[in-house]
Scaffold this active site. Structure first.
Site, PDB file in Angstrom:
ATOM      1  CB  CYS A  36      -0.988  -0.038   1.150  1.00 32.76           C
ATOM      2  SG  CYS A  36      -2.404   1.067   0.903  1.00 32.76           S
ATOM      3  CG  HIS A  75      -4.304  -3.639   2.705  1.00 33.73           C
ATOM      4  ND1 HIS A  75      -3.496  -3.389   3.795  1.00 33.73           N
ATOM      5  CD2 HIS A  75      -4.628  -2.424   2.206  1.00 33.73           C
ATOM      6  CE1 HIS A  75      -3.349  -2.077   3.949  1.00 33.73           C
ATOM      7  NE2 HIS A  75      -4.028  -1.473   2.991  1.00 33.73           N
ATOM      8  CD  GLU A 128      -3.264  -6.736   5.186  1.00 33.56           C
ATOM      9  OE1 GLU A 128      -4.091  -5.831   5.399  1.00 33.56           O
ATOM     10  OE2 GLU A 128      -2.481  -6.719   4.207  1.00 33.56           O
TER      11      GLU A 128
END
Length: 394
Positions: A282, A366, A368
């Site tokens: 990001c 993202h 994750e």
């Protein structure tokens, strides 16, 4: 313009006020007071607790397009800010419907009480579809969200407050949400009835530069086999190298990447010169691009949601990912030494990079997060493989 959505005789206890003078009435939840920020919208249907605790939302007021927010309550495990410095991430929340009582076995508190503890101001009963359409057509805008139990507001003063707010362009917000001192992260992935696991104490050492890093990024790194240390946003090259990293992660965070770049890019360039494996996420993706000479640009609406399709150029597969960024890398400005690896299928903006002359990669989304639910987890495993390979070759 004045739009009142409260038909009862009781004064509405909250206002959402836009810089153009629009005043929306609603009912307040969470903290009382007034907060100013950039009004954006998020299209995710789940994960509101994670959204409101993501440090990348610092300086922003989140309009949820999904109407039912808060019905599952909140818990102690889904908080995303890794540092206590970033405990106040989003400035406010805008909801369509009032949250009902929590109904989930993991719930520990209702949304309003939790928001009150965290200092997040909310307003419900707002036409979020109208707001989303306006942001889509006109772009993000400055706004004030205010909550007063007595329903008493100086609306003209709040309009001026929204108009006077400088916005996010040119502002470094990373230092304000980053950890003030280094720490180790040992939590791994969460499993039902088991909680969080632990990592491999002998795994490759990943040092994460905290520009506002999410806790689940740290957990994913641990889950992929890393030992993880976290350092402040303004950590120097020497301070980072003192941890003897096998690789460095450039974390996510808020604000204008060009402003954060003033102190981050010189460090990143030294890491590239030292051939330290790098992985940007990001804001970290944008900072890596700036470090190699590319440009970033402010987006009209930004990307905020958990249903974004991104194409991986290497595999040809489309991943469903979570996005949260208001700035983007200008792909046309990338030098020949950089290869674009991912593309957003919503608007064609760049979503990933690989350096041809250094062990460095990055993604705008993202990885994750779990909207896919595990479409992007492999990027962590590839980074661990890179660290192991570079260490063996040293």
């Amino acid at each position: 313009m004045r739009l009142c959505q409260d038909s009862s005789s009781t004064p509405a206890t909250a206002r959402l006020i836009l810089a153009d003078g629009t005043v929306l009435h609603g009912e307040g939840l969470g903290a009382t007071g007034a907060a100013v920020g950039e009004l954006c919208f998020n299209t995710a249907m789940t994960g509101y607790q994670e959204i409101l605790t993501d440090p990348s939302y610092a300086g922003q007021i989140v309009t949820f397009t999904f109407p039912h927010i808060g019905n599952t309550g909140v818990n102690d495990e889904d908080v995303e800010n890794a540092s206590t410095s970033s405990s106040a991430a989003a400035r406010g929340a805008v909801l369509r419907a009032t949250a009902t009582s929590p109904s989930n076995h993991r719930a520990r508190l209702d949304l309003s009480a939790w928001m009150r503890r965290r200092g997040i101001i909310g307003v419900t009963g707002v036409d979020t579809r109208m707001l989303t359409a306006r942001i889509r057509e006109e772009g993000v805008m400055s706004a004030v969200v205010a909550h007063n139990a007595a329903g008493s507001f100086d609306e003209e003063a709040l309009i001026r407050k929204a108009q006077d707010w400088p916005g996010l362009l040119g502002r470094d917000l990373a230092k304000g949400v980053a950890t003030p001192s280094a720490f180790s992260a040992t939590e791994s992935d969460w499993r039902l009835a088991e909680g969080f696991g632990t990592g491999d104490p002998n795994g490759p050492h990943a040092v994460v530069i905290d520009y506002g890093v999410k806790r689940n990024i740290l957990r994913r790194l641990v889950g992929a086999g890393c030992r993880v240390s976290v350092v402040p946003a303004a950590a120097s090259f020497d301070e980072i190298m003192a941890h003897e990293p096998d690789g460095v992660v450039l974390g996510n965070g808020p604000g204008d990447p060009a402003a954060t770049a003033e102190y981050a890019v010189p460090v990143i360039r030294k890491l590239l010169e030292a051939k330290v494996p790098l992985f940007g996420i990001c804001l970290g993706h944008q900072l890596l691009a700036l470090a190699v000479g590319a440009r970033t640009m402010k987006m009209p609406q930004g990307h905020h949601g958990a249903n974004h399709p991104v194409r991986d150029h290497a595999t040809g597969k489309v991943e469903i990912v979570s996005m949260n960024h208001g700035f983007a890398v200008d792909e046309a400005s990338l030098p020949d030494t950089v290869e674009a690896t991912h593309t957003s299928l919503f608007d064609g903006t760049n979503a990933g990079l690989r350096l041809k002359n250094a062990p460095a990669v990055s993604v705008q989304h993202h990885p994750e997060a779990s909207p896919g639910p595990q479409d992007s987890f492999a990027v962590f495993e590839r980074f661990v493989e890179t660290m192991r390979r570079e260490k063996a070759a040293a």
